[in-house]
Structures are given as structure tokens and as C-alpha cells.
Motif scaffolding. Structure first.
Motif, PDB file in Angstrom:
ATOM      1  N   ASN A 122      -0.609   3.750   1.956  1.00 41.16           N
ATOM      2  CA  ASN A 122      -1.499   3.884   0.805  1.00 41.16           C
ATOM      3  C   ASN A 122      -1.186   5.196   0.087  1.00 41.16           C
ATOM      4  N   ALA A 136       3.493   2.593  -1.982  1.00 43.24           N
ATOM      5  CA  ALA A 136       3.195   2.012  -0.674  1.00 43.24           C
ATOM      6  C   ALA A 136       4.431   1.257  -0.184  1.00 43.24           C
ATOM      7  N   ARG A 423       1.538  -6.326   5.303  1.00 50.25           N
ATOM      8  CA  ARG A 423       1.792  -5.327   4.269  1.00 50.25           C
ATOM      9  C   ARG A 423       3.275  -5.309   3.869  1.00 50.25           C
ATOM     10  N   ASP A 492      -4.410  -4.790  -2.002  1.00 53.04           N
ATOM     11  CA  ASP A 492      -4.506  -3.431  -1.458  1.00 53.04           C
ATOM     12  C   ASP A 492      -3.299  -2.598  -1.888  1.00 53.04           C
ATOM     13  N   ASN A 496      -5.071  -0.600  -4.320  1.00 47.22           N
ATOM     14  CA  ASN A 496      -5.747   0.159  -3.265  1.00 47.22           C
ATOM     15  C   ASN A 496      -6.964  -0.590  -2.729  1.00 47.22           C
ATOM     16  N   THR A 497      -7.915   0.131  -2.150  1.00 51.47           N
ATOM     17  CA  THR A 497      -9.016  -0.527  -1.441  1.00 51.47           C
ATOM     18  C   THR A 497      -9.888  -1.374  -2.372  1.00 51.47           C
ATOM     19  N   TYR A 500      -8.261  -4.664  -2.290  1.00 49.43           N
ATOM     20  CA  TYR A 500      -8.399  -5.315  -0.982  1.00 49.43           C
ATOM     21  C   TYR A 500      -9.772  -5.963  -0.833  1.00 49.43           C
TER      22      TYR A 500
END
Length: 530
Positions: A122, A136, A423, A492, A496-497, A500
């Protein structure tokens, strides 16, 4: 949950001339300085321990590491107390503090150490690495002239290579998927925020969602900003997600509860050995969401400050609590900094919800395994909410609606998560479809992008080429789980979060249960038989 200690340390007095003055001043200062105004029943024993360590250092037949022995002794003493009093060695104190502080000074990446490979998982938004172009999935090979990949160093040693004072430069060499040669980056270290709000978005035209991962020094400000933004987008009812939130600062939990309660209501009470540690916090006339509907999500890893929020809102019948019984940490710690930079997080009080509940699990001394274990229902104490509804104390917050996990996660699924293969696949997929993702925002991705059977089959082919301990046999009823995990991981990596959790919300059974209960929320909250 920790509060910072700002007590002044008294200096030793060497000049006899001012002894009398200091004694007089001490009588006055004794009201305010805890440590030096109270009798110390340990003085004789601490001298004994000091003498033993000195004798070992001077006379023991073999050489010893004095620091190691001292820390062993400290940790063994603390094991006799409670599961949450802890000692943090100087080498770890900065990293531990940064978790609850507003941030740290460094390059702004989160990484995983997999088989001696340092992989960026991240890139923190608006941090130095984000601005420099780190992505990432990048693998960090060199930091300045030092090889940091394949060295066998522990992750905390690697953190020291990457963190540093604001304004200093670290030169990185990075390996990136699809690029043959290493890429050079000169990154100027800066302040890197560590967000407390993972995600905030609308679930539908009137339902907002906010997920808080900790109660740190910036939590309330982040939460309030998210709350105001969602209200501007039309939110009239809120799902507050405290799952996996292990707690933090009591003051920020109080401020968040204050946003929801009418003025003059007790939020939390603490009681310690000394009156100095006793406190009561009440709601004020401030608050931006005192009327809107509210559901709070918790699970077995929601602890401490999270339980203060859930407990207060449940006691006043202000929110419906959905999920699993929370952790059960009802003890308050104060953080004390030692002379060498080490930290002592010492339990100084217990906290109680407005109905008088302590939600602390039973424990014997520092038995942390017991603190992690289940509590028998017949050992819980009965209390009542403002409307007279029964709630339980002595073993976490018991939700009003309990969630039963619907998916039996396979060993293969956990292995793929542990090896970060979801990922890796997401990074490669985004790289191969860069033009499409450059033109797509998160809302469009959430609404229109689907994991087709073709993408799913490509993923299966991808993981079959990996060295896995478990055979790649996926039951038909788990196919939707794998597809959602692929999509949420793409979200994600790209957003990012926020990305997600936006995707995860589509199939999250906690959120689905919350959304299904809006129409009968008030009935459920005030139902005596709930």
C-alpha cells in the motif's frame, strides 16, 4: 486504551541550603504529582532486584546481556498483573507510538516481507512515495547503497532504513512488474499520516458507512470530516463499523459518542486505585448526528475504546449493535515513558458504561490467553438500558443481533491471502489494463466492473503455477467469495482502503444484516425481549 502521562519528574536535591524550601514546596506539589507523593511499598524489593542484577553482572561466571536480563525481569513481573499492562522496549517505542499518533516521518509505504522480498502492499495517499511514483506491488531492492532484499533482516530493521527525519533523502532501487531494469527513486522523507478512517461512503441514497480502525490522535477529526461529507451527500442513517478496532485513546471515543447523544448523558465512567484516576465524561450540546438512525458493527476483535462507544450507545438505546460479542477489555492504561525511551503501559483504572457495566473478561494475572478466550454466558451480569431492556456485562458487549458466519473459509483461501497472491494477480491485471483504470473512478468500478468467468479462470491458472501446499480445488459455493476478493483487492490496489471496503460492502453479511433492519430499527432497539 492509553492516556499520555505528562507528569513532571522531580529533580534530585543536592544543596542542603534549599532542602527546607523543597520540603515546603513538596507539601503543596504533593497534591498534583502522583508518583512522589505516595508511599512506595516496592523500594526495598527494587533495591534487592538491583543488587541481584549487579551481582550477576560483576560475578557471574559467563558474560551476560544486562539489558536482556532486565527486560526479562520486567516482563515476568508484569505477567503477574493483568493481560494489558505491558512493557515496550526502546527499539520498538517509536513504531508503537506512531500507530496512535497522527503519523510518522518516513517515505509512506506499507510493505510485507515475503521470502526475503520487500513488497509494497500500500502506498499511503499524499505521502512522499505516492508523490514520487512508487506503486503497490513494487519490490524494494536497495535503500541508498544497502541491499535490503534477500538479507534476512527483520521487518523492524528494514523500517529503520526507510524511516528518517523529515527532509532527508533516501535513494531507492525498485523492481516493478513489466519493467526489465530496476527503477531509481530519490524520495524526500516527510510527514506520513496514518489514517484512522479506512473508508466512508454511501451504501444507498440515504445510508452512510464509516469504518474506523483505531482511536488515535486524529480519529475524531477524521470521523467528523467523514460524517459531515456524508451528510452533504444526503445521509440520514449511519452504519458505524468498529470491527477489528482494538481501541486507543479514551478521549476520542468520548467525542465520537458525543456526536450521537443528547446533552447531559453520562458516556463513560472510570474508577482507579486513587481518586486522581476516577473520571466521568458527559455528552454536550455539540454533535452533528443526534437524530439520525444508527447501527454499530462489532466483532470479537472490537476492544476497549470501541466497546466504550458501542456500550454507551447500547445503554441509551441510541443504536442497534450488530455482529459478534466484542473482545471484553474494560481496563484503562496510562503510557509512561522511561528514561531510556522504553514505554510502560500501566493499567490505572477500570471503565464502566452508563448502565454500570464493566465489560472486562475475567482473568488471572497477566493470562492473555484467558483474556482471548470465550466467556460462559451464565457468568455474565444483568444490567438494563435506559428503556429497561436487558444487556449483559462482564464479558464484552453482547450484540443486539448476532451474526453467524455464513462462509467456511478453506485452507487454500487462507494460503492465498497469506502469500499475497490475490494482490499479485490484481497488480498484474491493473498493469495489463492500465488505460481502462486510468479512465475509471471508484464509483464506476463498484457499479459496473465485474469479475467475469474469464478473469476468474485466469486467476485460477495463475495460482496453479505457484507452489501451494493445498490443491487448487474450489467448491462451487465459494466461487462468489473468490470473485469478490479479486475485485476488492483490485479496488484496494487502485483506490486504497476506500476501494477495498466499497467493494467488500457488496457482499458483507454484517452490512447486509444492518441494511435489512433499518425499517424496524426503533422497534428492535426498544423491544424488551430483544
Amino acid at each position: 486504551m492509553e492516556t499520555r502521562d505528562d507528569q513532571n519528574k522531580l529533580k534530585n536535591i543536592y544543596l542542603p541550603i534549599i532542602v527546607a524550601l523543597c520540603i515546603c514546596a513538596g507539601m503543596w506539589l504533593g497534591k498534583f504529582i502522583y508518583r512522589d507523593s505516595r508511599p512506595n511499598s516496592f523500594s526495598q524489593h527494587s533495591e534487592k532486584l538491583d543488587h541481584i542484577l549487579q551481582y550477576i553482572d560483576q560475578f557471574y561466571v559467563d558474560s551476560v546481556n544486562a539489558d536482556h536480563l532486565s527486560e526479562l525481569a520486567i516482563n515476568r513481573i508484569l505477567e503477574e498483573l493483568d493481560p494489558h499492562t505491558s512493557y515496550i522496549a526502546p527499539k520498538n517505542s517509536e513504531i508503537v507510538n506512531s500507530h496512535l499518533d497522527e503519523g510518522f516521518e518516513g517515505i509512506g509505504v506499507e510493505f510485507r516481507l515475503l521470502k526475503d522480498t520487500i513488497k509494497v502492499v500500500n502506498v499511503l495517499k499524499d505521502g512522499p512515495s505516492s508523490q514520487a511514483g512508487i506503486k503497490a506491488g513494487d519490490q524494494l531492492i536497495y535503500a541508498d547503497t544497502s541491499l535490503i532484499a534477500g538479507t534476512g533482516k527483520a521487518s523492524n530493521e528494514l523500517v529503520k532504513k526507510l524511516r528518517g527525519k523529515k527532509g532527508t533523502i533516501v535513494n531507492l532501487k525498485v523492481k516493478r512488474y513489466g519493467v526489465d531494469s530496476l527503477i531509481n527513486y530519490a524520495i524526500t522523507r516527510g510527514h506520513v499520516p496514518t489514517p484512522a478512517v479506512d473508508a466512508a461512503f454511501m451504501l444507498d441514497s440515504k445510508s452512510g458507512y464509516i469504518r474506523i480502525n483505531k482511536f488515535g490522535s486524529s480519529t475524531y477529526q477524521e470521523f467528523k470530516s467523514s460524517l459531515d461529507q456524508l451528510k452533504e451527500e444526503g445521509m440520514t442513517q449511519l452504519v458505524l463499523d468498529l470491527r477489528d478496532n482494538g481501541g486507543g485513546y479514551l478521549s476520542h471515543a468520548v467525542k465520537i459518542v458525543d456526536e450521537f447523544l443528547d446533552e447531559g448523558k453520562l458516556i463513560v465512567k472510570t474508577k482507579g486505585k486513587y481518586k486522581d484516576f476516577d473520571s466521568k465524561d458527559y455528552s454536550t450540546s455539540n454533535g452533528a448526528f443526534k437524530e439520525g438512525k444508527l447501527i454499530v458493527l462489532i466483532n470479537q476483535y472490537s476492544a476497549s475504546a470501541s466497546e466504550i462507544v458501542a456500550g454507551a450507545l447500547q445503554d441509551y438505546d441510541r443504536a442497534l449493535i450488530v455482529g459478534k460479542r466484542s473482545f471484553g477489555k474494560g481496563l484503562v492504561q496510562r503510557q509512561l515513558e522511561l528514561e531510556d525511551g522504553a514505554l510502560l503501559r500501566l493499567t490505572i483504572s477500570r471503565y464502566y458504561t452508563p448502565s454500570g457495566r464493566s465489560i472486562q473478561k475475567p482473568y488471572e494475572g497477566g493470562n492473555y490467553e484467558q483474556a482471548l478466550g470465550e466467556v460462559k454466558s451464565d457468568s455474565l451480569q444483568v444490567y438494563h438500558t435506559e428503556s429497561g431492556r436487558t444487556v449483559l456485562g462482564g464479558g464484552g458487549i453482547v450484540p443486539d443481533i448476532e451474526i453467524k458466519e455464513k462462509i467456511d473459509y478453506s485452507a487454500l483461501y487462507f494460503e492465498l491471502l497469506q502469500k499475497d497472491l490475490f494482490r499479485d494477480f490484481a497488480i498484474k491485471y491493473i498493469s495489463n489494463h492500465k488505460a481502462d483504470f486510468d479512465e475509471m473512478n471508484l464509483q464506476e468500478f463498484s457499479n459496473t466492473f465485474t469479475i467475469s468467468n474469464r478473469i476468474y479462470d485466469n486467476f485460477i491458472s495463475y495460482i496453479k503455477d505457484k507452489s501451494l501446499s493445498h490443491s487448487v480445488k474450489i467448491a462451487q459455493n465459494q466461487k462468489a467469495l473468490y470473485k469478490n476478493t479479486i475485485k476488492s483487492t483490485i479496488g484496494d490496489v487502485q483506490w486504497n482502503t476506500q476501494g477495498y471496503y466499497k467493494v467488500k460492502s457488496e457482499t458483507d453479511n454484517y452490512i447486509n444484516e444492518a441494511m435489512n433492519n433499518w425499517p424496524k430499527l426503533q422497534e428492535l432497539i426498544t423491544n424488551q425481549e430483544l
